[in-house]
Design a protein around this motif. Structure first.
Motif, PDB file in Angstrom:
ATOM      1  N   VAL A  64      53.057 -29.076 -69.777  1.00 48.65           N
ATOM      2  CA  VAL A  64      53.345 -30.181 -70.701  1.00 48.65           C
ATOM      3  C   VAL A  64      54.099 -29.667 -71.928  1.00 48.65           C
ATOM      4  O   VAL A  64      55.110 -30.255 -72.346  1.00 48.65           O
ATOM      5  CB  VAL A  64      52.044 -30.915 -71.125  1.00 48.65           C
ATOM      6  CG1 VAL A  64      52.353 -32.018 -72.136  1.00 48.65           C
ATOM      7  CG2 VAL A  64      51.322 -31.506 -69.910  1.00 48.65           C
ATOM      8  N   VAL A  65      53.648 -28.556 -72.487  1.00 49.80           N
ATOM      9  CA  VAL A  65      54.297 -27.997 -73.685  1.00 49.80           C
ATOM     10  C   VAL A  65      55.762 -27.661 -73.375  1.00 49.80           C
ATOM     11  O   VAL A  65      56.667 -27.999 -74.143  1.00 49.80           O
ATOM     12  CB  VAL A  65      53.536 -26.744 -74.192  1.00 49.80           C
ATOM     13  CG1 VAL A  65      54.344 -26.020 -75.262  1.00 49.80           C
ATOM     14  CG2 VAL A  65      52.155 -27.138 -74.734  1.00 49.80           C
ATOM     15  N   GLU A  66      55.986 -27.043 -72.236  1.00 53.26           N
ATOM     16  CA  GLU A  66      57.353 -26.653 -71.875  1.00 53.26           C
ATOM     17  C   GLU A  66      58.247 -27.887 -71.705  1.00 53.26           C
ATOM     18  O   GLU A  66      59.375 -27.931 -72.205  1.00 53.26           O
ATOM     19  CB  GLU A  66      57.330 -25.805 -70.595  1.00 53.26           C
ATOM     20  CG  GLU A  66      58.594 -25.006 -70.328  1.00 53.26           C
ATOM     21  CD  GLU A  66      59.667 -25.797 -69.601  1.00 53.26           C
ATOM     22  OE1 GLU A  66      60.864 -25.562 -69.863  1.00 53.26           O
ATOM     23  OE2 GLU A  66      59.319 -26.680 -68.781  1.00 53.26           O
ATOM     24  N   ALA A  67      57.727 -28.903 -71.002  1.00 52.35           N
ATOM     25  CA  ALA A  67      58.537 -30.112 -70.761  1.00 52.35           C
ATOM     26  C   ALA A  67      58.852 -30.817 -72.088  1.00 52.35           C
ATOM     27  O   ALA A  67      59.990 -31.243 -72.325  1.00 52.35           O
ATOM     28  CB  ALA A  67      57.801 -31.059 -69.809  1.00 52.35           C
ATOM     29  N   VAL A  68      57.846 -30.940 -72.950  1.00 47.20           N
ATOM     30  CA  VAL A  68      58.054 -31.630 -74.235  1.00 47.20           C
ATOM     31  C   VAL A  68      59.090 -30.873 -75.064  1.00 47.20           C
ATOM     32  O   VAL A  68      60.018 -31.478 -75.618  1.00 47.20           O
ATOM     33  CB  VAL A  68      56.715 -31.765 -75.005  1.00 47.20           C
ATOM     34  CG1 VAL A  68      56.957 -32.189 -76.452  1.00 47.20           C
ATOM     35  CG2 VAL A  68      55.800 -32.765 -74.288  1.00 47.20           C
ATOM     36  N   ASN A  69      58.961 -29.562 -75.140  1.00 48.35           N
ATOM     37  CA  ASN A  69      59.895 -28.806 -75.978  1.00 48.35           C
ATOM     38  C   ASN A  69      61.312 -28.799 -75.415  1.00 48.35           C
ATOM     39  O   ASN A  69      62.289 -28.906 -76.165  1.00 48.35           O
ATOM     40  CB  ASN A  69      59.379 -27.389 -76.216  1.00 48.35           C
ATOM     41  CG  ASN A  69      58.358 -27.360 -77.344  1.00 48.35           C
ATOM     42  OD1 ASN A  69      58.360 -28.250 -78.216  1.00 48.35           O
ATOM     43  ND2 ASN A  69      57.480 -26.367 -77.348  1.00 48.35           N
ATOM     44  N   THR A  70      61.434 -28.705 -74.107  1.00 46.94           N
ATOM     45  CA  THR A  70      62.773 -28.754 -73.497  1.00 46.94           C
ATOM     46  C   THR A  70      63.422 -30.111 -73.755  1.00 46.94           C
ATOM     47  O   THR A  70      64.574 -30.188 -74.194  1.00 46.94           O
ATOM     48  CB  THR A  70      62.684 -28.515 -71.975  1.00 46.94           C
ATOM     49  OG1 THR A  70      62.122 -27.222 -71.759  1.00 46.94           O
ATOM     50  CG2 THR A  70      64.062 -28.595 -71.322  1.00 46.94           C
ATOM     51  N   LEU A  71      62.683 -31.172 -73.491  1.00 41.79           N
ATOM     52  CA  LEU A  71      63.294 -32.499 -73.496  1.00 41.79           C
ATOM     53  C   LEU A  71      63.475 -33.057 -74.908  1.00 41.79           C
ATOM     54  O   LEU A  71      64.412 -33.815 -75.152  1.00 41.79           O
ATOM     55  CB  LEU A  71      62.482 -33.450 -72.615  1.00 41.79           C
ATOM     56  CG  LEU A  71      62.498 -33.066 -71.119  1.00 41.79           C
ATOM     57  CD1 LEU A  71      61.581 -33.980 -70.302  1.00 41.79           C
ATOM     58  CD2 LEU A  71      63.916 -33.099 -70.548  1.00 41.79           C
ATOM     59  N   ARG A  72      62.625 -32.667 -75.858  1.00 35.90           N
ATOM     60  CA  ARG A  72      62.808 -33.210 -77.217  1.00 35.90           C
ATOM     61  C   ARG A  72      64.022 -32.582 -77.905  1.00 35.90           C
ATOM     62  O   ARG A  72      64.624 -33.190 -78.782  1.00 35.90           O
ATOM     63  CB  ARG A  72      61.538 -33.054 -78.064  1.00 35.90           C
ATOM     64  CG  ARG A  72      61.212 -31.654 -78.544  1.00 35.90           C
ATOM     65  CD  ARG A  72      59.850 -31.659 -79.234  1.00 35.90           C
ATOM     66  NE  ARG A  72      59.379 -30.336 -79.595  1.00 35.90           N
ATOM     67  CZ  ARG A  72      59.509 -29.789 -80.811  1.00 35.90           C
ATOM     68  NH1 ARG A  72      60.134 -30.437 -81.773  1.00 35.90           N
ATOM     69  NH2 ARG A  72      59.037 -28.580 -81.062  1.00 35.90           N
ATOM     70  N   HIS A  73      64.379 -31.378 -77.491  1.00 28.89           N
ATOM     71  CA  HIS A  73      65.562 -30.750 -78.071  1.00 28.89           C
ATOM     72  C   HIS A  73      66.850 -31.237 -77.426  1.00 28.89           C
ATOM     73  O   HIS A  73      67.926 -31.100 -77.986  1.00 28.89           O
ATOM     74  CB  HIS A  73      65.457 -29.230 -77.972  1.00 28.89           C
ATOM     75  CG  HIS A  73      64.405 -28.664 -78.873  1.00 28.89           C
ATOM     76  ND1 HIS A  73      63.505 -27.710 -78.476  1.00 28.89           N
ATOM     77  CD2 HIS A  73      64.079 -28.963 -80.148  1.00 28.89           C
ATOM     78  CE1 HIS A  73      62.689 -27.430 -79.475  1.00 28.89           C
ATOM     79  NE2 HIS A  73      63.020 -28.185 -80.507  1.00 28.89           N
ATOM     80  N   ALA A  74      66.729 -31.817 -76.222  1.00 30.16           N
ATOM     81  CA  ALA A  74      67.928 -32.222 -75.475  1.00 30.16           C
ATOM     82  C   ALA A  74      68.216 -33.709 -75.567  1.00 30.16           C
ATOM     83  O   ALA A  74      69.227 -34.173 -75.047  1.00 30.16           O
ATOM     84  CB  ALA A  74      67.778 -31.809 -74.012  1.00 30.16           C
ATOM     85  N   ASN A  75      67.302 -34.488 -76.192  1.00 28.27           N
ATOM     86  CA  ASN A  75      67.459 -35.938 -76.222  1.00 28.27           C
ATOM     87  C   ASN A  75      67.115 -36.496 -77.598  1.00 28.27           C
ATOM     88  O   ASN A  75      66.390 -35.876 -78.368  1.00 28.27           O
ATOM     89  CB  ASN A  75      66.536 -36.583 -75.188  1.00 28.27           C
ATOM     90  CG  ASN A  75      66.930 -36.209 -73.777  1.00 28.27           C
ATOM     91  OD1 ASN A  75      67.863 -36.775 -73.213  1.00 28.27           O
ATOM     92  ND2 ASN A  75      66.240 -35.218 -73.204  1.00 28.27           N
ATOM     93  N   ASP A  76      67.611 -37.698 -77.868  1.00 22.64           N
ATOM     94  CA  ASP A  76      67.263 -38.343 -79.126  1.00 22.64           C
ATOM     95  C   ASP A  76      65.803 -38.768 -79.161  1.00 22.64           C
ATOM     96  O   ASP A  76      65.162 -38.720 -80.212  1.00 22.64           O
ATOM     97  CB  ASP A  76      68.162 -39.567 -79.354  1.00 22.64           C
ATOM     98  CG  ASP A  76      69.611 -39.169 -79.563  1.00 22.64           C
ATOM     99  OD1 ASP A  76      69.846 -38.226 -80.351  1.00 22.64           O
ATOM    100  OD2 ASP A  76      70.505 -39.764 -78.935  1.00 22.64           O
ATOM    101  N   TYR A  77      65.283 -39.219 -78.019  1.00 23.17           N
ATOM    102  CA  TYR A  77      63.896 -39.688 -77.954  1.00 23.17           C
ATOM    103  C   TYR A  77      63.214 -39.172 -76.702  1.00 23.17           C
ATOM    104  O   TYR A  77      63.837 -39.039 -75.655  1.00 23.17           O
ATOM    105  CB  TYR A  77      63.847 -41.225 -77.920  1.00 23.17           C
ATOM    106  CG  TYR A  77      64.480 -41.899 -79.117  1.00 23.17           C
ATOM    107  CD1 TYR A  77      63.915 -41.779 -80.381  1.00 23.17           C
ATOM    108  CD2 TYR A  77      65.637 -42.663 -78.976  1.00 23.17           C
ATOM    109  CE1 TYR A  77      64.488 -42.398 -81.476  1.00 23.17           C
ATOM    110  CE2 TYR A  77      66.219 -43.300 -80.071  1.00 23.17           C
ATOM    111  CZ  TYR A  77      65.643 -43.151 -81.326  1.00 23.17           C
ATOM    112  OH  TYR A  77      66.211 -43.759 -82.408  1.00 23.17           O
ATOM    113  N   VAL A  78      61.911 -38.902 -76.830  1.00 20.84           N
ATOM    114  CA  VAL A  78      61.087 -38.566 -75.668  1.00 20.84           C
ATOM    115  C   VAL A  78      59.858 -39.480 -75.678  1.00 20.84           C
ATOM    116  O   VAL A  78      59.233 -39.673 -76.727  1.00 20.84           O
ATOM    117  CB  VAL A  78      60.633 -37.085 -75.701  1.00 20.84           C
ATOM    118  CG1 VAL A  78      59.632 -36.796 -74.575  1.00 20.84           C
ATOM    119  CG2 VAL A  78      61.840 -36.160 -75.585  1.00 20.84           C
ATOM    120  N   PHE A  79      59.542 -40.051 -74.527  1.00 28.25           N
ATOM    121  CA  PHE A  79      58.368 -40.908 -74.384  1.00 28.25           C
ATOM    122  C   PHE A  79      57.441 -40.289 -73.355  1.00 28.25           C
ATOM    123  O   PHE A  79      57.882 -39.927 -72.254  1.00 28.25           O
ATOM    124  CB  PHE A  79      58.781 -42.311 -73.924  1.00 28.25           C
ATOM    125  CG  PHE A  79      59.802 -42.937 -74.830  1.00 28.25           C
ATOM    126  CD1 PHE A  79      59.409 -43.631 -75.966  1.00 28.25           C
ATOM    127  CD2 PHE A  79      61.161 -42.784 -74.580  1.00 28.25           C
ATOM    128  CE1 PHE A  79      60.352 -44.168 -76.834  1.00 28.25           C
ATOM    129  CE2 PHE A  79      62.108 -43.317 -75.439  1.00 28.25           C
ATOM    130  CZ  PHE A  79      61.715 -44.007 -76.573  1.00 28.25           C
TER     131      PHE A  79
END
Lengths: 260, 260
Positions: A64-79
């Protein structure tokens, strides 16, 4: 330090991008059919936000930590959906705190709301129930009109429940606060031609309308095999012309168009 | 050069792991509700294969290539759905060929099957239809009993159609060839207690049964709020005891167990 968010290739200046993370072992064991993604995806499209990727991952802290950190840096929003209840397998808040490198104290407002809710229903406010008041430091609450235990927003990450009707209420309350992009319009034309017949002219049409996203989807419509041609895009001028262009293409190929 | 696949933490020697990649703009625009993941996930669980992650990604070459290469190196098996039809937005075969660094010629057997199918139905075998015979070099065919155009297997990656009934037929034909792990058993107990009441004893039970995966899922059962407790695992000894342990826990807490 955040890297700048990437944006859609279509409209790099003004189209916000998003990713969704569906969290829960039950989604990967086949026990549960997810219906949250389609809800979020449709509403994001209507708000002009491009959903670029979704991940379905287990209740596993490192993942979960890896997915959140990867995707929050690559997108404007993460849900995210799932994992914010009171039981031992509800670890999403812990993971988000870890991803952001912050503490996870009880949020006084969340705690107060939960205590009032428990008191009213004569439920004992035990340690586990009050875990649901823990919000990563710096996070703000997302209202839960159904069972009180809130979601939260930290940075560009929005953490929601997994139960669909709670998730929907949370998402609907978030949506107006998100930056609106040019609304992605969509038209579709359903016909009785095969994809192999449509492919060449459709490819040509795609070349003439590079600003639109043309897709073809085979399926059954009222029992008979049909292909639905879909055009999506934000260019109003092109969108105004594409339905007629698709219809003319089908007719020129000798096909019949299905009424809506 | 492949890095060695990681395996489940439960049983590193013998539990095969898998990832699923759902490919298609329509899944990220909200146009289509995916039902392929749950089908694949249930069948993998029944075969003793741990599904570790699923990604939902657009018809975008760079994104597909990256996802395939990341996930095939991290798992024993990768399954993709979508993007193998004849139209311009069907780019999955191209992406897989690129991910493996191989050419994408027409496969003679696939071409022959398609030509026979077209001839029988008096369909013109045009260039676009024959795109569906293109298979990455070294790949083997996955039979499509419904519309002939095959899926394929290359390395540890299995490429299937997106249309659910075709995907299901393809997956069912693949499954017997996959390495079987210890079958993941599952039991569930549904009760009328809240998750906050169950949390502490359930946490304790999880500590006593570290080899099992205990989860609690709130929802409505016959209109009333209920919590379903689920235990999953491969340890037969522990699985034989866990249902009774969950039932005893519920009763000790003053709860009622729902009949199946």
């Amino acid at each position: 330090v955040n890297t700048p968010p990437n944006s859609s290739t279509n409209n790099p200046e003004s189209t916000p991008t998003a990713a969704v993370i569906l969290i829960g072992n039950e989604l990967l064991s086949g026990r549960t059919q997810d219906i949250n993604l389609q809800y979020i995806a449709s509403k994001l499209a209507g708000h002009g936000i491009t959903l670029r990727e979704t991940r379905v991952i287990p209740d596993d802290e490192a993942v979960v930590v890896e997915a959140v950190n990867t995707l929050r840096h690559a997108n404007d929003y993460v849900f995210t959906t799932g994992g914010i209840g009171p039981t031992h397998d509800d670890i999403t808040a812990d993971c988000i705190a870890k991803a952001f490198g912050v503490a996870l104290p009880r949020h006084p407002v969340a705690e107060e709301m939960l205590l009032a809710f428990f008191k009213e229903r004569e439920i004992e406010p035990n340690e586990d129930r009050l875990r649901m008041a823990r919000i990563p430091e710096g996070g703000t609450l997302i209202d839960n009109p159904i069972s009180v235990a809130p979601g939260f927003n930290i940075g560009n990450v929005f953490v929601m429940a997994g139960v669909p009707r709670i998730m929907q209420a949370m998402f609907d309350s978030i949506l107006p606060s998100l930056r609106k992009g040019p609304v992605i319009q969509s038209v579709s034309v359903t016909c009785d031609l095969g994809e192999g017949t449509l492919a060449a002219p459709l490819r040509q049409l795609q070349t003439h309308y590079p600003m639109l996203d043309l897709g073809s989807y085979p399926g059954k419509f009222e029992g008979a095999p049909r292909v639905m041609l879909v055009a999506r895009g934000t260019d109003e001028h092109a969108m105004a012309k594409i339905e007629e262009a698709l219809r003319s293409m089908v007719i020129a190929l000798g096909g019949k168009i299905e009424a809506e």
